[in-house]
Design a protein around this motif. Structure first.
Motif, short mmCIF file in Angstrom:
data_model
loop_
_atom_site.label_atom_id
_atom_site.label_comp_id
_atom_site.label_asym_id
_atom_site.label_seq_id
_atom_site.Cartn_x
_atom_site.Cartn_y
_atom_site.Cartn_z
N ASN A 1 0.87 -1.45 -0.34
CA ASN A 1 -0.08 -0.21 -0.20
C ASN A 1 1.26 1.40 -0.32
O ASN A 1 2.05 1.14 -0.26
CB ASN A 1 -1.02 -0.01 1.45
CG ASN A 1 -1.74 -0.97 0.89
OD1 ASN A 1 -2.53 -1.68 0.09
ND2 ASN A 1 -2.07 -1.40 1.98
N GLY A 2 0.67 2.09 -0.33
CA GLY A 2 0.88 3.47 -0.01
C GLY A 2 2.05 3.60 -1.65
O GLY A 2 1.88 3.20 -2.31
N GLU A 3 2.67 4.85 -1.05
CA GLU A 3 3.05 5.31 -3.22
C GLU A 3 4.67 3.83 -2.81
O GLU A 3 5.11 3.41 -4.24
CB GLU A 3 4.04 6.63 -2.27
CG GLU A 3 4.97 7.58 -3.18
CD GLU A 3 3.93 7.41 -5.12
OE1 GLU A 3 4.73 6.79 -5.49
OE2 GLU A 3 2.48 7.04 -5.09
N LEU A 4 4.98 3.75 -1.86
CA LEU A 4 6.10 2.72 -1.73
C LEU A 4 5.07 1.74 -2.22
O LEU A 4 6.74 0.53 -3.34
CB LEU A 4 6.54 2.85 -0.64
CG LEU A 4 8.15 1.37 -1.15
CD1 LEU A 4 9.11 2.43 -1.23
CD2 LEU A 4 8.40 1.45 0.54
N ARG B 1 3.01 1.22 -4.42
CA ARG B 1 2.60 1.03 -5.54
C ARG B 1 3.73 1.01 -6.64
O ARG B 1 3.85 0.82 -7.98
CB ARG B 1 2.18 2.95 -5.49
CG ARG B 1 1.28 2.96 -7.32
CD ARG B 1 1.13 4.70 -7.42
NE ARG B 1 2.42 5.19 -8.04
CZ ARG B 1 3.80 5.48 -8.21
NH1 ARG B 1 3.63 4.61 -9.10
NH2 ARG B 1 4.31 6.49 -8.01
N ILE B 2 4.84 2.20 -6.26
CA ILE B 2 6.50 1.55 -6.98
C ILE B 2 6.75 -0.06 -7.06
O ILE B 2 6.80 -0.57 -7.96
CB ILE B 2 7.57 2.74 -5.68
CG1 ILE B 2 6.69 3.64 -6.53
CG2 ILE B 2 8.34 2.00 -6.66
CD1 ILE B 2 7.97 4.35 -6.18
N GLN C 1 -9.14 1.57 -0.35
CA GLN C 1 -8.28 1.98 -1.57
C GLN C 1 -7.28 0.26 -1.82
O GLN C 1 -7.60 0.72 -2.71
CB GLN C 1 -7.23 2.79 0.34
CG GLN C 1 -6.26 2.68 -0.53
CD GLN C 1 -6.15 4.05 -1.73
OE1 GLN C 1 -6.70 4.92 -0.88
NE2 GLN C 1 -5.39 3.90 -2.36
N ASN D 1 -6.47 0.92 -5.89
CA ASN D 1 -5.77 -0.02 -6.46
C ASN D 1 -5.20 -1.39 -7.33
O ASN D 1 -4.73 -0.69 -8.19
CB ASN D 1 -4.83 -0.35 -5.13
CG ASN D 1 -3.46 0.62 -3.68
OD1 ASN D 1 -3.68 1.59 -4.21
ND2 ASN D 1 -3.82 0.39 -2.78
#
Length: 129
Positions: A30-33, A35-36, A92, A96
């Protein structure tokens, strides 16, 4: 997404007597990390697929993710109707899934007909544009 029927079936299966169970404990995407990390995994996996398999992935994403978002009243459809500030954890995760599907479907790695790894800017004359 832990709400997906395939995830639920795998989690309920346990190890099936094999001693190897499917689990995602300790894996946080989850989150930006996250997503990467997800995008890196998708790019790697797509690089290993044949053109036929890429077509199959495209069809499944269109049917199971985009079709579900457009033609149901489930979480994927709900995220299309709400602002991101209204999402809880469950929505969320659905967001995603939806955005990841769009990232994959627009990725150069899912394109068929030529090898993008060795792309030298010259199109294959045997592949229609």
């Amino acid at each position: 997404c832990t709400a997906h029927p395939i995830y639920i079936a795998a989690a309920n299966q346990g190890d099936g007597g094999s001693g190897i169970a499917v689990g995602f404990d300790g894996i946080y995407l989850n989150g930006e990390l996250g997503r990467i990390r997800r995008q890196r995994m998708y790019e790697f996996l797509l690089s290993k697929l044949s053109d036929e398999e890429k077509i199959g992935v495209t069809a499944r994403l269109a049917k199971e993710v985009l079709g579900e978002a457009a033609g149901s009243d489930g979480d994927l459809a709900r995220v299309c109707q709400l602002s991101q500030q209204e999402f809880g954890t469950k929505l969320q995760s659905a967001w995603n899934v939806l955005t990841d599907a769009l990232v994959i479907l627009t990725s150069k790695a899912i394109k068929v007909g030529k090898n993008h790894e060795d792309d030298d800017g010259v199109d294959d004359p045997n592949v229609p544009n």
